[in-house]
Design a protein around this motif. Structure first.
Motif, short mmCIF file in Angstrom:
data_model
loop_
_atom_site.label_atom_id
_atom_site.label_comp_id
_atom_site.label_asym_id
_atom_site.label_seq_id
_atom_site.Cartn_x
_atom_site.Cartn_y
_atom_site.Cartn_z
N ARG A 1 -16.08 5.40 -16.57
CA ARG A 1 -15.15 4.98 -15.51
C ARG A 1 -15.74 5.30 -14.17
O ARG A 1 -16.41 6.30 -14.02
CB ARG A 1 -13.82 5.74 -15.67
N MET B 1 -20.14 7.27 -24.10
CA MET B 1 -19.41 7.53 -22.85
C MET B 1 -20.07 6.84 -21.66
O MET B 1 -19.39 6.39 -20.73
CB MET B 1 -19.27 9.04 -22.63
N PHE C 1 -14.77 10.77 -17.77
CA PHE C 1 -13.73 11.07 -18.75
C PHE C 1 -12.91 12.23 -18.20
O PHE C 1 -13.45 13.12 -17.56
CB PHE C 1 -14.36 11.44 -20.11
N THR D 1 -13.44 -3.54 -23.81
CA THR D 1 -13.01 -2.44 -22.94
C THR D 1 -11.51 -2.54 -22.66
O THR D 1 -10.99 -3.62 -22.46
CB THR D 1 -13.79 -2.50 -21.62
N TYR E 1 -18.94 3.21 -21.83
CA TYR E 1 -17.53 2.99 -21.47
C TYR E 1 -17.09 3.90 -20.32
O TYR E 1 -15.92 4.26 -20.22
CB TYR E 1 -16.64 3.17 -22.72
N ARG F 1 -9.82 7.69 -19.99
CA ARG F 1 -10.88 7.97 -20.95
C ARG F 1 -10.74 9.37 -21.53
O ARG F 1 -10.70 10.36 -20.78
CB ARG F 1 -12.26 7.86 -20.28
#
Lengths: 240, 240
Positions: B240, B235, B123, B188, B238, B98
């Protein structure tokens, strides 16, 4: 007629609106720049327009001033040709579908940004605890990008307001960094209010104790998110 | 030994770090306040600590100064007892899961806030277009809340960088207000990069043209969201 002296009595009175005292006494405030002026006119809240543009015509009472006077009145270093005196709305507490509550939020930019997001995500009301920053501060106003005219705003003691909301079936959700439900574990209700806390200290214990539930946004590596970002994610998740 | 005069040569050299030129020449920058100093030490990037606290001991080279000198060096009106000279990291472009990209983002507070959110949502990298604001500006640094030490940062020409990312299977997603997919319509991928545009003008047309797709966040009543809020929502979605 154009006013060219900042020592003119009319200008001196306008200058008083730059202080909270002056705004409280007259129930009005100053806004800067065409966008904010235009939105105030659309909302029928503009009492007087102040401009350096002598060709400008309006139904609203207009005061023509020199660039020097405008520079004195303006909040910005590079004054725009328009300002306005705007009436505070006399808002009552409402029981709407989505409400945002500030519990001691201090930064004008954060408050304004959250009002902008609130409006964008279908929230209809913003409630200020007595110790939250002044809504009519020029930095707050600028950051709202006009959202101030579109939201019901109310200021008061959260110890009285939150119980009133709960009595009327508004689900009140606090925000915390831990000891709370993850943001996606909250059941959506017809009427919801979300409380955001102070930038450094978070929500007050006594406010949190009044909430039906508290939520947190799962994060890693950092201690917390900026309060405006957190509020944005919460309001996006529970938008109307 | 304590330095008590701001005309001391050492202090004069430190003062140069307040300007971009001085930071570029020495590949280092100043941070203010214990939190930022502590995080720099943890990241092994602190070159020198500057303090008014004569009892402070550290493995890192320490410069003791008077309160008057600290007031001169500090970025804030109420100086804290600690500052540090920090080495810029020499980061290379990475192909991580990311990445956040700034295409002409101007406001230091916005950039810092987005870096803070980036770090919080997993990210690993932030890329600055050449016309985005300086990462080592004191306001940017303060708003990152230490995220600067945890992220890979890279600055350059997006017209070169974005094609490189795409060649390595990074899906590059632009942001727009319209003519784009809704935020929840993006599939994604393992490696994704999201581009945020300038506060007033949004992304440049030529940058948008390079992206695989563009997304928008559905809003009503307002023209746009604050860029830091929009980036936070993207963010978070999406993460992580």
């Amino acid at each position: 007629m154009k006013i060219t002296s900042s020592s003119n009595k009319v200008i001196k009175n306008l200058m008083k609106l730059k202080q909270k005292k002056g705004r409280d006494e007259t129930n009005s405030y100053l806004v800067d720049g065409w966008h904010m002026v235009e939105e105030a006119m659309t909302a029928h809240l503009a009492k007087q327009i102040i401009t350096t543009d002598e060709s400008f015509m309006s139904d609203v009472d207009t005061l023509y001033v020199s660039k020097e006077v405008m520079a004195k009145l303006s909040f910005t270093k590079t004054p725009q040709p328009f300002m306005a005196v705007v009436s505070k709305k006399e808002d009552q507490l409402q029981l709407c579908e989505r409400t945002l509550i500030f519990d001691g939020v201090q930064d004008p930019g954060n408050v304004g940004t959250m009002m902008r997001s609130a409006c964008a995500f279908g929230f209809k009301q913003v409630i200020f605890s007595n110790d939250s920053c002044d809504l009519y501060n020029d930095k707050t106003l600028r950051s709202t990008q006009g959202a101030i005219y579109k939201l019901n705003t109310y200021r008061g003691d959260l110890q009285e307001i939150i119980p009133k909301l709960k009595q009327s079936e508004v689900k009140v959700i606090g925000s915390a960094l831990r000891d709370a439900l993850s943001i996606d574990q909250i059941t959506t209700s017809d009427k919801m209010a979300f409380v955001m806390g102070n930038e450094g200290k978070g929500m007050k214990e006594e406010t949190l104790a009044l909430c039906d539930q508290a939520l947190y946004i799962p994060i890693s590596a950092m201690e917390s998110l900026n309060v405006g970002v957190a509020a944005g994610i919460i309001m996006y998740t529970y938008r109307r």
